[in-house]
Design an enzyme around this catalytic site. Structure first.
Site, short mmCIF file in Angstrom:
data_model
loop_
_atom_site.label_atom_id
_atom_site.label_comp_id
_atom_site.label_asym_id
_atom_site.label_seq_id
_atom_site.Cartn_x
_atom_site.Cartn_y
_atom_site.Cartn_z
N ASP A 119 -3.12 -1.47 10.34
CA ASP A 119 -3.17 -1.43 8.88
C ASP A 119 -3.96 -2.59 8.28
OD1 ASP A 119 -1.80 0.88 8.42
OD2 ASP A 119 0.11 -0.07 7.94
N LYS A 137 0.85 -1.19 0.00
CA LYS A 137 0.00 0.00 0.00
C LYS A 137 0.88 1.24 0.00
CE LYS A 137 0.90 1.44 4.36
NZ LYS A 137 1.47 2.78 4.69
#
Length: 288
Positions: A138, A11
């Site tokens: 996350d 990401k």
């Protein structure tokens, strides 16, 4: 369960803002996050008993030492209400570690998706994100993927319109930045420049790539110690090489630039790779 494999995309943070420290010691965040086509590969096989984790580097972590992967597997089977089978998990690593790219979280998220598909296909995405959040902040986004606004500790997610077609060049310099020390520097000062996450969401909705690029921002850059200022040199190089804009991802030190044309991105990646071995070309990845 048959041998099952999934890709685990890294990401980047298109925007990262820290709203303040919470009573529980964590921080309230406001981020625009994006999965990209820099992948680890996660393979899972059922075994007679125990949990084993292997990496392509040949490392082996025995069952007695609980990794995030083992913690996530145990949380999954507890939520599913069934005993955990023996599992062997293999990680083929490509995403750099401690790079601000969420590689470890992405691996755990891929493991959770495999377990859901194999053992509990009726489990909702929201429930899988909740299980992931018990392991790390996350995880919910990495379970979901795509383009999203992430708030609170990162677990409150709002899907955003996917990025228009574009290319990323990611460049990690050869040093690390301890995340806790950056949070401490943020806590000890007053941030002056915050990303316009609302404007970025509007630009995404309008399909305005230049508008998104203009709003890239990461408050961690404001508190980077001098020893880490190579980050800014990489940003300048990316801009000189044709990026619409560039920013550090997460707590760094990886910097990425957004490019409209693949050829320009390829040329930029080739130029940067001469000085930075960990340079990668990628594109956006949509929601799972």
């Amino acid at each position: 369960m048959k041998r099952m494999t999934q890709q685990a995309p890294a990401k980047v943070n298109l925007a990262l803002d820290i709203l303040g420290r919470r009573p529980d010691g964590y921080h309230d965040m406001r981020m625009v996050m994006q999965t990209v086509s820099l992948y680890d590969t996660v393979t899972v096989e059922e075994t007679a008993a125990g949990f084993a984790l292997h990496t392509t580097g040949g490392d082996f972590i025995p069952a007695g030492k609980k990794t995030l992967e083992q913690q996530a597997a145990e949380a999954f089977f507890a939520a599913a209400g069934r005993p955990a089978p023996g599992l062997s998990v293999t990680l083929e690593k490509r995403t750099p570690a401690y790079a601000g790219l969420g590689g470890g979280s992405a691996d755990v998220a891929a493991l959770l998706r495999i377990l859901r598909d194999a053992y509990c296909p009726g489990l909702s995405g929201a429930e899988l994100e909740r299980i992931g959040f018990a392991v790390g902040s996350d995880m919910p986004f990495c379970v979901r993927g795509g383009t999203a606004l992430a708030e609170s500790r990162g677990e409150v997610l709002t899907d955003l319109r996917p990025l228009p077609e574009c290319w990323f060049v990611l460049c990690k310099p050869d040093f690390g930045i301890p995340t806790p020390s950056l949070f401490a520097l943020v806590d000890g000062g007053e941030l002056k420049h915050r990303p316009d996450t609302g404007g970025m969401a509007a630009a995404l909705e309008a399909g305005d790539l230049e508008g998104v690029a203009a709003r890239l921002g990461n408050v961690f850059e404001e508190v980077l110690p001098p020893a880490c200022h190579e980050v800014f040199a990489i940003k300048r190089r990316l801009l000189d090489l044709g990026a619409l804009n560039a920013v550090m991802s997460g707590s760094g030190p990886t910097v990425f630039g957004i490019f409209r044309q693949r050829r320009t991105a390829e040329q930029a990646a080739k130029a940067l790779k001469e000085d930075y071995a960990q340079t990668f070309l990628a594109e956006p990845v949509k929601k799972f």
